[in-house]
Design an enzyme around this catalytic site. Structure first.
Site: not given
Ligand code: RI2
Length: 326
Positions: A201, A27, A211, A132, A237
């Site tokens: 992602d 983002a 991701n 993450c 996404k």
């Protein structure tokens, strides 16, 4: 540098920062790309509509070429460059600036709305395990905390770049209890988790979630332990190219993120691989939480078609010869 029309300094700077991950997170990358597009629109000295369009496409390509996996970047370019219209430079410029502002407003709204949906899945006293650093995922926790729920987190450090440290810092700022673990401890601590909560992602038309590397292994282990897997991902996404069978390119990053040159030399001749992302098959995902509500991964394609139709434009590319410029 790109051949072609000159780029605003901000475009080069933002592109470099995305490539080196000074600017990171899907983002955040999208917002930075929209800012760069706006800077190009403001600063270009193009003096004809054709020159203006060409200069904007050039900025788009420079940004597009930085990192290949997070579709939020091309989707930001689609939104901002796709709304470029007008027959003179001033009108074209105004249309791009208005689109960039509208895009960033939508980002803020989408994350807030998504956080509200995701928070509904979290109960008072729940523990989430994170992987993450995802602003979309953290928006869900933040909203749950604002609702007065007591949430704890087990945070995976996420080698090689340790984005888990950013997650831990931001969760502490929300007042969430944090336990930091190394990635290989995840399975052991899944018994203490009520949810796995990750971002994305890119999301493919079949509901596959792209991701940070390690997400798919975590999801398989979580399923085996009976811990639900929740993916927080606003609709930027969604990867429209996957509607027509394209796969999502997985970024391979520099080997020095994994091991420094001295240690490597000491070991002797080895191959080092550093994929930044992996794909979690839809059967391991329980819910994809978006600003438009939550979806089982198998039905995300319906939303994708609604938003993108059947195909994706690439407004940063030069029109093929003979094609009329819009
Ligand atoms: O958009 P938000 O939810 O912030 O981030 C989404 C994803 O972006 C990050 O990628 P990287 O650290 O840029 O490689 C992580 O994989 C994270 O889950």
């Amino acid at each position: 540098m790109t051949d072609g029309p000159p780029l605003a300094e901000a475009v080069d700077d933002i592109a470099d920062d995305i490539a080196t991950m000074e600017i990171r997170g899907a983002a955040t990358i999208a917002r930075a790309a929209a800012d760069a597009v706006a800077a190009q629109a403001r600063e270009t000295d193009a003096d004809s509509p054709e020159a203006f369009r060409s200069s904007m496409r050039s900025a788009g390509r420079r940004l597009y070429d930085t990192r290949p996996t997070a579709v939020s970047l091309p989707n930001a370019l689609r939104y901002t460059l796709g709304r470029m219209e007008g027959d003179d430079v001033e009108t074209l410029r105004d249309s791009v600036l208005a689109a960039a502002t509208a895009f960033t407003d939508r980002l803020d709204r989408a994350q807030r709305d998504l956080g509200r949906v995701g928070a509904n899945r979290l109960r008072d006293g729940d523990t989430v395990m994170t992987h993450c650093h995802s602003t979309d995922a953290l928006a869900c926790v933040e909203h749950a905390v604002e609702q007065g729920k007591d949430i704890s987190a087990i945070v995976k450090e996420t080698r090689p770049r340790n984005q888990g440290h950013i997650t831990a810092t931001q969760l502490r700022e929300m007042g969430v209890d944090v336990t930091l673990v190394v990635d290989s401890a995840a399975r052991r601590y899944l018994d203490d988790a009520d949810h796995v909560l990750v971002g994305a992602d890119s999301i493919a038309a079949d509901g596959g979630v792209v991701n940070k590397i390690g997400t798919s292994g975590l999801a398989v282990n979580a399923r085996e332990r009976g811990v639900p897997i929740m993916v927080a991902a606003q609709t930027i996404k969604l990867h429209p190219d996957t509607l027509t069978g394209h796969t999502v390119e997985i970024e391979m990053r520099d080997e020095t993120e994994v091991i420094d040159d001295d240690d490597r030399a000491e070991i002797g001749e080895i191959t080092v691989e550093n994929p930044a992302f992996d794909v979690t098959p839809p059967r391991y995902v329980d819910a994809i939480v978006t600003e438009s509500g939550q979806f089982p991964p198998e039905s995300i394609v319906t939303l994708m078609r609604e938003l993108f139709g059947e195909s994706a434009d690439r407004p940063w590319e030069e029109p093929t010869s003979g094609a009329a410029e819009r």
